[in-house]
Design an enzyme around this catalytic site. Sequence first.
Site, PDB file in Angstrom:
ATOM      1  N   GLU A  86       0.797  -1.329  -0.062  1.00 30.84           N
ATOM      2  CA  GLU A  86      -0.053   0.076  -0.019  1.00 30.84           C
ATOM      3  C   GLU A  86       0.856   1.301   0.100  1.00 30.84           C
ATOM      4  O   GLU A  86       1.928   1.411   0.694  1.00 30.84           O
ATOM      5  CB  GLU A  86      -0.796   0.150   1.089  1.00 30.84           C
ATOM      6  CG  GLU A  86      -1.888   1.135   1.363  1.00 30.84           C
ATOM      7  CD  GLU A  86      -2.643   0.981   2.852  1.00 30.84           C
ATOM      8  OE1 GLU A  86      -2.970  -0.013   2.968  1.00 30.84           O
ATOM      9  OE2 GLU A  86      -3.306   2.196   3.010  1.00 30.84           O
ATOM     10  N   LYS A 282      -6.642  -0.781  12.240  1.00 28.56           N
ATOM     11  CA  LYS A 282      -5.745  -1.314  10.849  1.00 28.56           C
ATOM     12  C   LYS A 282      -4.679  -0.394  10.586  1.00 28.56           C
ATOM     13  O   LYS A 282      -3.611  -0.975   9.993  1.00 28.56           O
ATOM     14  CB  LYS A 282      -7.056  -1.204   9.602  1.00 28.56           C
ATOM     15  CG  LYS A 282      -6.779  -1.724   8.293  1.00 28.56           C
ATOM     16  CD  LYS A 282      -5.886  -0.808   7.355  1.00 28.56           C
ATOM     17  CE  LYS A 282      -5.739  -1.309   5.914  1.00 28.56           C
ATOM     18  NZ  LYS A 282      -4.874  -0.684   5.236  1.00 28.56           N
ATOM     19  N   ASP A 298       4.641 -14.773  11.003  1.00 29.05           N
ATOM     20  CA  ASP A 298       3.296 -14.945  10.873  1.00 29.05           C
ATOM     21  C   ASP A 298       2.186 -13.775  11.020  1.00 29.05           C
ATOM     22  O   ASP A 298       1.874 -13.839  11.918  1.00 29.05           O
ATOM     23  CB  ASP A 298       3.011 -16.159  11.504  1.00 29.05           C
ATOM     24  CG  ASP A 298       1.524 -17.000  11.183  1.00 29.05           C
ATOM     25  OD1 ASP A 298       0.739 -16.166  10.588  1.00 29.05           O
ATOM     26  OD2 ASP A 298       1.234 -17.977  11.643  1.00 29.05           O
ATOM     27  N   HIS A 395      -2.124  10.767   0.665  1.00 30.54           N
ATOM     28  CA  HIS A 395      -2.343   9.260  -0.136  1.00 30.54           C
ATOM     29  C   HIS A 395      -2.511   9.365  -1.718  1.00 30.54           C
ATOM     30  O   HIS A 395      -1.853   8.527  -2.157  1.00 30.54           O
ATOM     31  CB  HIS A 395      -3.690   8.986   0.563  1.00 30.54           C
ATOM     32  CG  HIS A 395      -3.973   7.629   0.529  1.00 30.54           C
ATOM     33  ND1 HIS A 395      -3.462   6.678   1.707  1.00 30.54           N
ATOM     34  CD2 HIS A 395      -4.522   6.692  -0.011  1.00 30.54           C
ATOM     35  CE1 HIS A 395      -3.522   5.417   1.622  1.00 30.54           C
ATOM     36  NE2 HIS A 395      -4.101   5.289   0.373  1.00 30.54           N
TER      37      HIS A 395
HETATM   38  C1  MEV Z   1      -5.014   3.165   5.545  1.00 36.25           C
HETATM   39  O1  MEV Z   1      -4.473   2.158   5.333  1.00 36.25           O
HETATM   40  C2  MEV Z   1      -5.068   3.300   7.179  1.00 36.25           C
HETATM   41  C3  MEV Z   1      -5.874   4.551   7.469  1.00 36.25           C
HETATM   42  O2  MEV Z   1      -7.250   4.395   7.202  1.00 36.25           O
HETATM   43  C4  MEV Z   1      -5.943   4.402   9.231  1.00 36.25           C
HETATM   44  C5  MEV Z   1      -6.652   5.385   9.960  1.00 36.25           C
HETATM   45  O3  MEV Z   1      -7.810   5.556   9.127  1.00 36.25           O
HETATM   46  O4  MEV Z   1      -6.447   5.845  10.905  1.00 36.25           O
HETATM   47  C6  MEV Z   1      -5.437   5.939   7.186  1.00 36.25           C
END
Ligand code: MEV
Length: 443
Positions: A86, A282, A298, A395
């Site tokens: 990513e 995430k 892992d 991003h």
């Molecule tokens: C993207 O991979 C991760 C984010 O969505 C984490 C977040 O929103 O805190 C930017």
Amino acid sequence: MQKQQIRKGFSKLNKEQKIDLTASYFENPAKAARELKSFWHNDPDIQKRLDEFAENTISNFSFPYGIAPNFVINGNMYLVPMVIEESSVIAAASNAAKFWSERGGFHAKVVSMTKVGQLHFIWEGDTDKLRSSMPEIREKLITEANHITTNMRKRGGGILDIELIDMSDKIENYYQLKASFDTIDSMGANFINSCLEEFGLQLKRFLKEEKRFTGKEKNCEIVMAILSNYTPECLVRTWVECDIEEFGEMDRDLSAQQFAEKFKMAVRIAQADEYRATTHNKGIMNGIDAVVLATGNDFRAIEGCAHTYAARNGKYTSLTNVIIEDGKFRYELSVPLALGTVGGLTSLHPLAKFSLELLNNPGAEQLMMIAAAAGLANNFSAVKSLTTKGIQVGHMKMHLYNILNHIGVTNKEKEKAVDYFSDKKVSFNNVKEMVTRLRKGNS
Ligand code: MEV
């Protein structure tokens, strides 16, 4: 692409035959086979090793391997290897690492390294009798597993405890032996599973041989013997802290204090709402998984465990917490990470070995702290962006490369596009239009 059919004996084919068969489903089988082979490693010995990590292997699937520099963790500087597909993740980790390196770096502490395994069994009898036999059962199981544990004990680890868990209120006659282990620098899956299978044999023998157990009590059915990937006690804590005024101007519209408060609000939202908590966590796992992958660990085990831990109090919540007190900002992450730096792929995968060397051949504890710091770094950057300029500016800039590669541009066109979009909104359509104009000579 041809319709695929059930096929027996695929695993018996040799590699070339597997490639030919797979390629035969494509319109141009020769091209498909060439493509698969184009990803082979040019050293046949390394390729053979990679092939042997899994089954029915016909090619390698490449992911980017990048470096996040300037990670100061407990006063030591690291170049942190990250494997991630990513865009923005490595940039985000690097930015946070640089930012915190000027403010004391990351602090980290391993709380405990305990791993868990379970022997699940069905047994019908007097639970108190079984419970009161536990000291003898524990001793017998530990002694009889000596042949498995010798080396681990020499390294300072081994079986820590075995306890009986009565689960018969949930499932009739269902019990567990829940065992805890210290596997030192290895993730320890094989060690734990071997011990547990031995426990199963010995438990059966114990019940059969002991006179105090009679009738049905003499038998038990071992349902399964397997480690648990939930290791809440294999826990690492990492944190960053600074005077709030050290935030300076994080954003044109926010003072340092306002930024700290807004950041805290974003974390409180992740603590209160599971939809946000999932995305928040995430973002933490972006950093952790990237280090886990780069070091041959892992990542499924790490993911499974982290999310169960996030729900340990019955509600899924953020893995991080902010404390604002006396003009100071402290941001902390607690996460269980059952990582290893010996065994498994760690020395077999050439790049995993390289990563560990780059990190100065850490033990499992150090690697837990490095991975956790990478997780906190990624999350700090994400929440910082979200609460200031928004996530899309950075991003989409990084995403520009992906779009350009998807469209299929030359290096010259790529350079022009990067320059053109330095002050414009990146979207797939905007990029496509710009490239079309460029090709017509209008941009
Ligand atoms: C993207 O991979 C991760 C984010 O969505 C984490 C977040 O929103 O805190 C930017």
